[in-house]
Design a protein around this motif. Structure first.
Motif: not given
Length: 374
Positions: A238-247, A257-268
């Motif tokens: 990972g990177v300390a910023s939290g923007l990357l996880s790799l395995k 991964g790393g929490g980069w955000q996509g498009i969506g919401d709870r309902r859809r």
């Protein structure tokens, strides 16, 4: 028929709670609007990391890490291909290095065996690492699972324990009566003396069934997987910023991964990948492990993640509603999920939990706001 307890939500926390309750002698119903562990619990990165876990949760994560690695023993052979390996969190800037030091200190005080290492030592641990890093944190207790196997691993154990598993049975509301609770479901009413809400990102809606306003933030995380490639890494990175996880998995694919955000919401749910975030995520991965520049991406997908206002779990009794409990909505909750479920089951069974729960009183909105929202 009246069950001793109904668990609403069949993610990892709901499954663990239901399994341990059934093994404790209760007649348990486990319901989900979809398939078991096919929402957040089946589409996350499967990381079992201490360096991405908040310090307050380290004691829980350490116990859960052992549960994941030993899952075939306590889950009737259920297996998520849990892999133990070292973990590295790296810094490319002075700001990230300061974050590393602060977080490593706090997590080490909580029991995680994290040490700061030099860039040269980090590359001994992970030879494929970029030569641009300036600092790194190393934790020998780390690892990952194949998260998509989570439901497949839990299902046989739940059934053998006598859990009444109902998939594709959405719950629309709950009425509380003198003899317990009646769940309004798509397949007719279900009666239970006790109820556990384990709905992840949908806990806000579920809590409203019982008259509570529990704000839950929803993250729409993007994940990416590459084609099979020759071994390029052997740690969870990972990177300390939290923007990357790799395995890298045994089959050669690399999960980004790393929490980069996509498009969506709870309902859809998750609707679409956000192109600029996709590009940023894979570029950072290739910058961190240069050999990934040659890898082709196979696919990307989205997974919803729930988070409370303080990013700590919502686990405990529901205030003002006897025999009702709640569990879920914690950042990086998959890591500690099976242990959280075990703790709540102990409480529902009338036993003292091995570690303290996280009651939700601190998270509830004022009653006046709850009435306005209703």
């Amino acid at each position: 028929m009246t069950h001793d307890v109904a668990v609403v939500g069949a993610g990892v926390m709901g499954c663990s709670t239901a399994l341990h309750l059934a093994r404790g002698g209760m007649k348990v119903a486990l319901l989900d609007r979809g398939a078991i562990c096919r929402e957040a619990s089946g589409v996350n990165a499967g990381t079992l990391t201490m360096q991405m876990t908040r310090a307050a949760l380290i004691p829980y994560a350490l116990r859960a890490h052992e549960m994941w690695l030993r899952m075939p023993e306590w889950c009737d052979g259920g297996d998520v291909l849990a892999t133990a390996c070292p973990g590295l969190s790296v810094a490319f800037t002075d700001r990230e290095a300061a974050m590393l030091e602060e977080r490593a200190t706090a997590r080490r005080a909580a029991g995680a065996p994290i040490e700061l290492v030099t860039p040269a030592r980090a590359r001994e641990i992970e030879p494929g690492l970029s030569d641009r890093i300036i600092a790194a944190g190393h934790c020998p207790v780390d690892g990952f699972t194949s998260a998509y196997l989570t439901g497949r691993a839990f299902r046989p154990a739940l059934l053998r324990a006598g859990v009444d598993l109902s998939e594709g049975r959405a719950v629309r509301g709950i009425d509380r009566g003198t003899g317990g609770f009646t769940l309004d479901t798509a397949a007719g009413p279900l009666h239970a003396r006790r109820v556990v809400l384990a709905g992840g990102v949908w806990l806000e809606e579920m809590a409203a069934w019982l008259g509570l306003r529990l704000p839950v933030k929803v993250l729409v995380n993007q994940l990416v997987v590459t084609e099979r490639v020759a071994p390029v890494m052997r740690t969870v990175l990972g990177v300390a910023s939290g923007l990357l996880s790799l395995k890298q998995y045994a089959n050669g694919t690399v999960l980004i991964g790393g929490g980069w955000q996509g498009i969506g919401d709870r309902r859809r749910g998750g609707l679409a990948v956000r192109a600029e975030n996709f590009q940023g995520n894979v570029r950072l991965a290739a910058f961190t492990i240069p050999a990934l520049k040659q890898a082709r991406v196979v696919r990307s997908w989205l997974g919803l993640e729930a988070e409370t206002a303080d990013a700590l779990p919502a686990i405990g009794p529901i205030p003002g509603v006897p025999d009702a409990w709640i569990i879920g909505s914690v950042h990086s909750g998959y890591t500690s999920g099976p242990y959280f479920g075990k703790l709540l089951a102990q409480t529902v069974l009338g036993q003292p939990p091995d570690l303290p729960l996280f009651p939700i009183d601190r998270l509830l909105a004022p009653a006046a706001q709850a009435q306005e929202d209703a």
